[in-house]
Design a protein around this motif. Structure first.
Motif, PDB file in Angstrom:
ATOM      1  N   GLN A   1      39.215  39.545  33.908  1.00 40.60           N
ATOM      2  CA  GLN A   1      37.992  39.322  34.684  1.00 40.60           C
ATOM      3  C   GLN A   1      37.197  38.150  34.119  1.00 40.60           C
ATOM      4  OE1 GLN A   1      35.346  42.595  35.288  1.00 40.60           O
ATOM      5  NE2 GLN A   1      36.904  43.858  36.251  1.00 40.60           N
TER       6      GLN A   1
ATOM      7  N   PRO B   1      32.091  35.417  46.659  1.00 42.06           N
ATOM      8  CA  PRO B   1      31.551  35.791  45.341  1.00 42.06           C
ATOM      9  C   PRO B   1      32.483  36.773  44.623  1.00 42.06           C
ATOM     10  CG  PRO B   1      30.325  36.889  47.089  1.00 42.06           C
ATOM     11  CD  PRO B   1      31.276  35.947  47.752  1.00 42.06           C
TER      12      PRO B   1
ATOM     13  N   LYS C   1      32.656  39.716  41.776  1.00 42.76           N
ATOM     14  CA  LYS C   1      31.806  40.674  41.075  1.00 42.76           C
ATOM     15  C   LYS C   1      32.606  41.316  39.956  1.00 42.76           C
ATOM     16  CE  LYS C   1      29.017  41.816  45.074  1.00 42.76           C
ATOM     17  NZ  LYS C   1      28.570  42.864  45.985  1.00 42.76           N
TER      18      LYS C   1
ATOM     19  N   THR D   1      33.923  44.216  37.803  1.00 45.49           N
ATOM     20  CA  THR D   1      34.198  45.618  38.084  1.00 45.49           C
ATOM     21  C   THR D   1      34.506  46.346  36.787  1.00 45.49           C
ATOM     22  OG1 THR D   1      36.523  45.142  38.448  1.00 45.49           O
ATOM     23  CG2 THR D   1      35.112  45.137  40.388  1.00 45.49           C
TER      24      THR D   1
END
Length: 162
Positions: free
Chosen positions: A38, A105, A107, A109
């Motif tokens: 991420q 976008p 995000k 998690t």
């Protein structure tokens, strides 16, 4: 022998719990790898957005100060100077599309991990299994004591203490 069985079962349960928690738990290797992925995606996306921002700032500065850029941009929008004639040719594609799409976008998690209750329950099940296997092994070998053992060859006297 009973203490040995309990100690081995507890040791096995603890080892299994530590292994499962370190590999798939909340702070385990699997969660860390997901968070690193991420972070990599967010960093790459941040760099793309920064490049678009730099490009737009450069274009804005040019539109504020450079008359040739202002004229070219105005022509793109369909404006002409005094004394110029506009000739429109049908069938040509115009380049009036201003695409400032920055993308979708991203995000952050929560990483998928094994729940704590699962780690503990699995470790307890392994500990119970190890205890049962050791108990069965002792029973099979005849080492399971059901009564107090008699000492062979040494007489035992029940003498009151003075």
């Amino acid at each position: 022998m009973r203490k040995f069985r309990l100690l081995c079962a507890g040791l096995a349960a603890t080892c299994i719990y530590v292994i499962i928690s370190l590999s798939g738990g909340t702070d385990g290797f699997w969660a860390k790898r997901q968070l690193q992925e991420q972070k990599r995606l967010l960093s790459a996306r941040t760099q793309q957005i920064q490049d678009i921002t730099d490009s737009l700032e450069l274009e804005f500065t040019a539109l504020e100060k450079d008359p040739d850029v202002i004229a070219a941009f105005a022509r793109k929008l369909g404006y002409i100077r005094n004394g110029e004639r506009a000739v429109k040719i049908n069938g040509l594609l115009t380049d009036n599309d201003f695409d400032f799409e920055t993308g979708t976008p991203l995000k952050a998690t929560e990483p998928y991990t094994l729940p704590e209750w699962f780690c503990k329950a699995f470790a307890l099940a392994v500990g119970a299994l190890v205890y049962a296997l050791l108990l069965l092994d002792d029973y099979r070998k005849g080492r399971l004591r059901t009564t107090t053992p008699a000492v062979q060859g040494i007489p035992v006297y029940d003498v009151p203490q003075v």
